[in-house]
Design a protein around this motif. Sequence first.
Motif, short mmCIF file in Angstrom:
data_model
loop_
_atom_site.label_atom_id
_atom_site.label_comp_id
_atom_site.label_asym_id
_atom_site.label_seq_id
_atom_site.Cartn_x
_atom_site.Cartn_y
_atom_site.Cartn_z
N TYR A 26 -21.63 -0.97 -7.50
CA TYR A 26 -21.42 -1.88 -6.50
C TYR A 26 -20.91 -0.88 -5.23
O TYR A 26 -20.15 -0.27 -5.21
CB TYR A 26 -20.49 -3.02 -6.66
N GLU A 27 -21.49 -1.28 -4.00
CA GLU A 27 -21.33 -0.52 -2.88
C GLU A 27 -21.36 -1.18 -1.62
O GLU A 27 -21.86 -2.24 -1.47
CB GLU A 27 -22.20 0.87 -2.73
N SER A 28 -20.54 -0.86 -0.54
CA SER A 28 -20.50 -1.30 0.67
C SER A 28 -21.72 -0.63 1.53
O SER A 28 -22.52 0.43 0.86
CB SER A 28 -19.32 -0.60 1.39
N HIS A 129 -17.58 2.44 -3.18
CA HIS A 129 -18.10 1.94 -4.52
C HIS A 129 -17.04 1.65 -5.37
O HIS A 129 -16.02 2.07 -5.54
CB HIS A 129 -18.88 3.36 -5.04
N GLY A 133 -18.73 -6.20 -10.28
CA GLY A 133 -19.53 -7.05 -9.48
C GLY A 133 -18.88 -7.85 -8.51
O GLY A 133 -19.50 -8.77 -7.81
N SER A 135 -16.45 -7.13 -6.59
CA SER A 135 -16.01 -6.55 -5.52
C SER A 135 -16.36 -6.86 -3.98
O SER A 135 -17.50 -7.31 -3.97
CB SER A 135 -16.19 -4.89 -5.64
N GLU A 136 -15.57 -6.71 -3.09
CA GLU A 136 -15.97 -7.01 -1.69
C GLU A 136 -15.74 -5.89 -0.78
O GLU A 136 -14.44 -5.05 -0.88
CB GLU A 136 -15.51 -8.34 -1.29
#
Length: 141
Positions: A26-28, A129, A133, A135-136
């Motif tokens: 998960y990534e920005s 990162h 799932g 994460s924000e």
Amino acid sequence: MIKRGISLLLISIFVLGFSATTFAAYESPQWSLRSDTIGDWGWATAYLGTGTSTLYVTVNQSGIHAGEKAHTFWEIYHPGTAKTEQVIDIPVDFYATLIFDGLNNPGGQYEVFWESKTNNDTQGWYQLHTTSGSSEFYRRK
């Protein structure tokens, strides 16, 4: 020749010791990493997600003009405890992923700060990162 070999060995140790291939799921978005003055800075917030105690930060930074290098200082800060947990200084042009592992508050909120340590015109981007799932990520500045 020996000096060059030693330099390459030291750079390899630095890159392998403080970076890794990003395997986080998960990534920005990629956020701008540009400065032209010592003290320029940026800030993002990461909510790590349940049980996650590792934050990955991919950094792509370089000087714009020939012979000028980028130099940034990275800080991972936990606002709930008002403590800086980890720091990394990158005094060169750089493209790799920093690993901030063993953060003291798994799943918590962390602030990611970068600060320019050079007056050189620099360009690049950074991206956060995690493996969670839930994460924000938010860019603050």
